[in-house]
Write a protein that holds these residues in place. Structure first.
Motif, short mmCIF file in Angstrom:
data_model
loop_
_atom_site.label_atom_id
_atom_site.label_comp_id
_atom_site.label_asym_id
_atom_site.label_seq_id
_atom_site.Cartn_x
_atom_site.Cartn_y
_atom_site.Cartn_z
N ASP A 398 0.86 -1.18 0.00
CA ASP A 398 0.00 0.00 0.00
C ASP A 398 0.90 1.23 0.00
O ASP A 398 1.38 1.67 1.04
CB ASP A 398 -0.92 0.01 1.22
CG ASP A 398 -1.98 1.10 1.15
OD1 ASP A 398 -1.82 2.03 0.34
OD2 ASP A 398 -2.96 1.04 1.91
N SER A 400 0.20 4.27 -0.49
CA SER A 400 -0.38 5.42 0.21
C SER A 400 0.05 5.45 1.66
O SER A 400 0.59 6.45 2.15
CB SER A 400 -1.91 5.37 0.11
OG SER A 400 -2.50 6.31 0.98
N ILE A 415 -2.90 11.23 -1.65
CA ILE A 415 -2.26 9.93 -1.43
C ILE A 415 -3.30 8.89 -1.05
O ILE A 415 -3.31 7.78 -1.56
CB ILE A 415 -1.19 10.06 -0.34
CG1 ILE A 415 -0.06 10.97 -0.83
CG2 ILE A 415 -0.62 8.71 0.04
CD1 ILE A 415 1.02 11.21 0.18
N GLN A 416 -4.18 9.24 -0.15
CA GLN A 416 -5.17 8.28 0.31
C GLN A 416 -6.08 7.82 -0.81
O GLN A 416 -6.39 6.63 -0.94
CB GLN A 416 -6.00 8.89 1.44
CG GLN A 416 -5.20 9.11 2.72
CD GLN A 416 -6.05 9.71 3.82
OE1 GLN A 416 -7.27 9.77 3.71
NE2 GLN A 416 -5.41 10.17 4.87
N LEU A 419 -3.43 6.64 -4.35
CA LEU A 419 -2.35 5.68 -4.21
C LEU A 419 -2.69 4.55 -3.25
O LEU A 419 -1.87 3.67 -3.03
CB LEU A 419 -1.08 6.38 -3.72
CG LEU A 419 -0.53 7.48 -4.64
CD1 LEU A 419 0.77 8.02 -4.08
CD2 LEU A 419 -0.34 6.97 -6.05
N LYS A 420 -3.88 4.54 -2.70
CA LYS A 420 -4.27 3.47 -1.79
C LYS A 420 -4.34 2.15 -2.55
O LYS A 420 -4.98 2.04 -3.58
CB LYS A 420 -5.63 3.78 -1.16
CG LYS A 420 -6.04 2.78 -0.08
CD LYS A 420 -7.33 3.20 0.59
CE LYS A 420 -7.72 2.23 1.69
NZ LYS A 420 -6.70 2.15 2.74
#
Length: 944
Positions: A398, A400, A415-416, A419-420
């Motif tokens: 992960d 993120s 990011i959350q 990119l999670k």
């Protein structure tokens, strides 16, 4: 009794009498006894006895002394045995003959030297331990010190020593001690056995427990003494609340590992050293780490304590196991470690190390070193001399969570959301020292639902600065074949300062990436191909030498060159934009205009607080110059202005395509227009010279519209048309409830013939039209507008000539009756004027005036726009008596289908020309004139 016998008895008596006398002297003189004992020890042993204030009593037998020392004869230095405040109470016979059954011994302090390095003569250990069998049944010693032979003398003190011998001969021993600055208690059982005339064995079972912490060590085994030799073998098992307590008991300089310790093994050795063979050593700290090891810890002579262990386990926080500065504390969850630990307790060595770190974001990093030896003391202290080398593999589950925990400043929400769940992996090598460390990463791969990032990089840690001297990355679309290649360096990786990256774009789709980065982009931005140089120095991020081709679609291409920069989150750019190709299909899909622009050149100047766009556009035969400016506040448009200029406007270039959708029959929504307004003020203007095409007689055109939230203003709509002038102003104000609409306009001498021709009406009409007026209404739909309409409208038609039935253009139902049967091919209206006052949606006029060469008419009208009703009354009069007209014409009913009613002729209604010419003087006032300068030309008016 025979004489020889008597002589023998006399001789024996003479022999026994001195002996008995000596024994009697010893009995009655304890000082003499002590003197004899001292002489005997000196004569028959290698030792000497020193007593201070001795006191001896035979019956019952007791012995006291303030100080008792046992040492080698003629030796300087500390004694072998030193006893203070000695008190002995026991049977003298049992002391001499053995088989002790009672008695008590006590001393304040006992110092027992196991060896003395100042003597070359080996100690008779068996001889020193042999007196244990003749000790009394009870022993109490306030403090006992055992001193071993080392360069650094090791003192092992026991306090409150109490020993009791059972009838079977075994001892129960209890004491307290301070070991490595920790207080412990000792409980033991010891059984002294005589193996042979030269060897004794002490069977031991002992428990050492911590007094203030949860620590305990159990030992069971034996100690053998034979002559000068001593050996032992004990099975040990226990646990320590602090591993340092155990290690520092072995070596005061031992490395300070952390955690709890459990051990199980065998301790064996002699006077020259020992070996602790560990079947299992456990090192644990709650859930922080848990390691197990096996191997040996040994010491020989005065050498340092060495170890050879095979260890494996896991750790959640490395600083709980190895002292560190916690740099990775936010990322590391636990670690798995498999290694050999060798070297000394003071300076452990790590061999054949395999370390797996598990961290935030399902990250896993494996470091394996099968050939290098690491010094743990230098590694934990970040020593610049410690050289490391390891193979490296890693995965991230992960990205993120990993980046957020590492403190990456990329925007939390971004990011959350984007990119999670993004995964990554890499392999590489680590080599260098902790102050000059290089990490070479290869086979980097990160998978996003839209993109795949691959490449290699080298990361260098030098003088507390993290840099990337070489980066080669490729971001490829997972759908399609577009990519971005980046190659360059980063001088300071943590802040991305000193960045220099050469970017290569190959048919890369920009819009999805900009959306992922939370950057608002134009719709259908399409793909890009070209190169650029990305640099960053200090807080300035620059995009230099941009040379890109943007393809919004397959048949359309824009070229972009120039430079840009980002300073303290403020964007600046100087870009040249050119239209290289524009496909017909793409143009028609975006607009209804049939003509496709041929060329477009633009220059964009963007600064933190403003933006300017200068462009030249060739659309058919129309060349347009556009100037757009915008005020920017906090990276958002605060005000926008768009000005268009053209020397000649060809209306044919703005014709719609045949396939353009027809105008919808649905009612137009004024509120939808309000919702489409930008949240900032907008100014739009159009300035044109000659207009050609359908409106061929337009000499120029000026249009200006201003909008702001809740308001639209038509500031200017001016044109000169075939010698006439047209002007209009207006406003829509959404800030009022209901919405207010106002419109004002004026036309001066607009030629009707040119107007009907340009409007596409196939009629032969001549003359001029003049009008002026202002209207105001409220509401959100047409019925509301009609019902709330207010204002005034004035019109004037001058010298209008209509051919045939063309008068249908001008109140056809009325005029058809007025001129019906006249027989002329044309009809001429010298002047037609009217003024309407509008209130609450009802337009009223009492000044209708119509003049032809033969007729003069006046009238009144009322038009109810809300009810769609018409009520008009016209009274015509003949200028001569050759023609007769009805007295009145009354038109009434729905506007779409009014009913006509004509009143009978009245002779008295005839008027002379002189009387009729009085009416135009009244109508001239509609235009704000003082009076007619020429009463025969009432429609010739000047501008007010």
């Amino acid at each position: 009794m025979s004489k020889p016998l008597r002589l023998s008895l006399i001789a024996a008596l003479f022999i026994l009498l001195p002996l008995l006398s000596a024994l009697l002297a010893l009995w009655i003189s304890p000082p003499l006894t002590l003197r004899v004992i001292d002489l005997a020890v000196r004569q028959f042993t290698p030792y000497q006895l020193q007593l201070t204030n001795p006191r001896l009593h035979w019956s019952p037998f007791t012995f006291q002394a303030d100080l008792m020392l046992v040492n080698y004869r003629e030796q300087q230095g500390p004694p072998l045995i030193a006893l203070q405040a000695v008190d002995l109470d026991m049977s003298a016979r049992e002391l001499l003959l053995g088989n002790i059954s009672r008695g008590h011994f006590s001393a304040n302090n006992v110092t027992y030297y196991l060896d003395d390095e100042s003597s070359n003569q080996a100690i008779n250990i068996e001889g020193l331990l042999a007196p244990i069998s003749r000790l009394p049944m009870e022993i109490s010693v306030s403090s006992l010190h055992l001193i071993s032979r080392t360069d650094n003398i090791w003192i092992f003190p026991l306090y409150g020593l109490a020993a009791t011998r059972s009838t079977e001969g075994s001892w129960d021993i209890a004491a307290h001690a301070d070991v490595a600055q920790r207080s412990v208690s000792l409980a033991a059982k010891a059984d002294w056995q005589i193996l042979n005339s030269q060897a004794h064995r002490l069977n031991v079972s002992a428990i050492i427990s911590g007094l203030t912490e949860d620590s305990e060590l159990r030992a069971q085994g034996y100690v053998d003494a034979s002559g000068a030799d001593l050996s032992y073998e004990l099975a040990v098992e226990g646990h320590y609340e602090r591993v340092s307590d155990f290690l520092r008991a072995l070596d005061a300089e031992a490395y300070q590992f952390g955690g709890n310790l459990t051990i199980r093994g065998t301790l064996s050795g002699d006077l020259n050293g020992y070996a602790l063979t560990l079947d299992e050593l456990g090192l644990k700290k709650q859930s922080a780490f848990d390691f197990t090891a096996s191997g040996t810890i040994a010491r020989q002579g005065s050498d340092e304590v060495t170890m050879n262990l095979q260890a494996n386990g896991f750790a959640r926080q490395m600083d709980g196991l190895i002292p560190s500065d916690g740099v990775l504390a936010d990322l590391l969850l636990r670690s798995e470690l498999e290694l050999e630990v060798a070297g000394t307790l003071a300076a452990p060595l790590l061999k054949r190390t395999s370390l797996v770190l598990h961290g935030v974001g399902q990250s896993r990093i494996s470091l394996s070193n099968q050939s290098q030896t690491l010094q743990l003391t230098e590694l934990s202290a970040l020593s610049p001399e410690q050289i490391m080398h390891a193979d490296l593999t890693g995965t991230v589950g992960d990205l993120s969570a990993f980046l957020m925990a590492s403190g990456a400043d990329l925007g939390g929400e971004l990011i959350q959301s984007q990119l999670k769940g993004v995964t990554g992996r890499f392999t590489g090598e680590v080599h260098g020292t902790v102050d000059d460390l290089q990490v070479d990463l290869s086979n980097i791969e990160t998978l996003h639902p839209l993109y795949r990032l691959t490449g290699t990089t080298s990361v260098l840690w030098h003088e507390k600065l993290l840099s990337a001297p070489l980066i080669e990355l490729t971001l490829a679309q997972r759908q399609g074949h577009g990519s971005i290649g980046a190659k360059g360096t980063i001088a300071e990786l943590a802040t991305a300062k000193g960045l220099a990256m050469y970017l290569t774009l190959d048919e890369f789709e920009l819009e999805p990436l900009l959306t992922l980065l939370d950057v608002t982009s134009p719709p259908t931005l399409g793909s890009a191909q070209g190169t650029a140089l990305l640099t960053r120095a200090s807080d300035t991020l620059r995009l230099r030498d941009v040379d890109l081709s943007i393809k919004p679609s397959l048949d359309t291409t824009f070229g972009i060159t120039g430079n840009g920069s980002l300073i303290n989150d403020e964007l600046s750019a100087d870009l040249n934009i050119s239209l290289e190709q524009l496909g017909t299909d793409t143009w028609h899909a975006k607009t209804s205009l049939s003509t496709v622009p041929e060329t477009m050149q633009a220059r964009l100047r963007l600064r933190p607080n403003y933006a300017t766009l200068l462009s030249d556009i060739q659309l058919g035969d129309t060349k347009i110059q556009a100037v757009a400016t915008a005020d920017i506040d906090r990276n958002a448009v605060d005000r926008l202005s768009l000005d268009l200029y053209t020397a000649q406007l060809h209306l044919d270039d703005f014709r719609s395509t045949p396939a353009s959708p027809a105008i919808s029959d649905e009612p137009w929504s004024i509120q939808a227009l309000n919702q489409s307004l930008p949240a900032y003020p907008v100014h739009f203007s159009l300035r044109s010279g000659q207009v050609t095409g359908p409106l061929s007689l337009l000499q120029d055109l000026s249009l200006a519209i201003d909008t702001e939230p809740g308001r639209i203003t038509l500031k200017e709509l001016d044109t000169r048309y075939a010698g006439g002038e047209l002007m209009m102003r207006g406003n829509i104000d959404y800030r009022l409830t209901p919405t207010a609409i106002s419109l004002a306009g004026r036309g001066i001498r607009v030629p009707l013939g040119a107007l009907t021709e340009d409007l596409g009406l196939q009629e032969d009409v001549s003359g001029a039209l003049s009008f002026q007026g202002g209207l105001v209404t409220r509401g959100s739909n047409a019925p509301d507008w009609r019902g709330n309409l207010q204002g005034r409208v004035s019109t004037a038609l001058n010298d209008v000539t209509v051919s045939g039935a063309a008068y249908d253009l001008l109140m056809s139902n009325l005029l058809a009756w007025l001129v019906r049967g006249a027989g002329e091919k044309t009809t001429t209206f010298s002047c037609t004027m009217a003024q309407f006052d509008i209130t609450a949606g009802v337009a009223r006029s009492d000044s209708i005036y119509i003049e032809t060469p033969r007729m003069l008419a006046t009238g009144k009208a009322s038009i109810d726009l809300a009810q769609d009703k018409l009520d008009v009354r016209i009274e015509p009069r003949s200028k001569t008596r050759a023609f007769q007209f009805p007295s009145a014409v009354h038109i009434k009913g729905p506007v779409s289908d009014p009913q006509l009613r004509v009143s009978p002729l009245q002779a008295s209604a005839d008027l002379s020309a002189q009387a009729l010419l009085l009416l135009p003087s009244l109508t001239l006032k509609l235009f704000g004139l003082d009076g007619p300068d020429n009463p025969y030309r009432p429609c010739e008016t000047e501008s007010p």
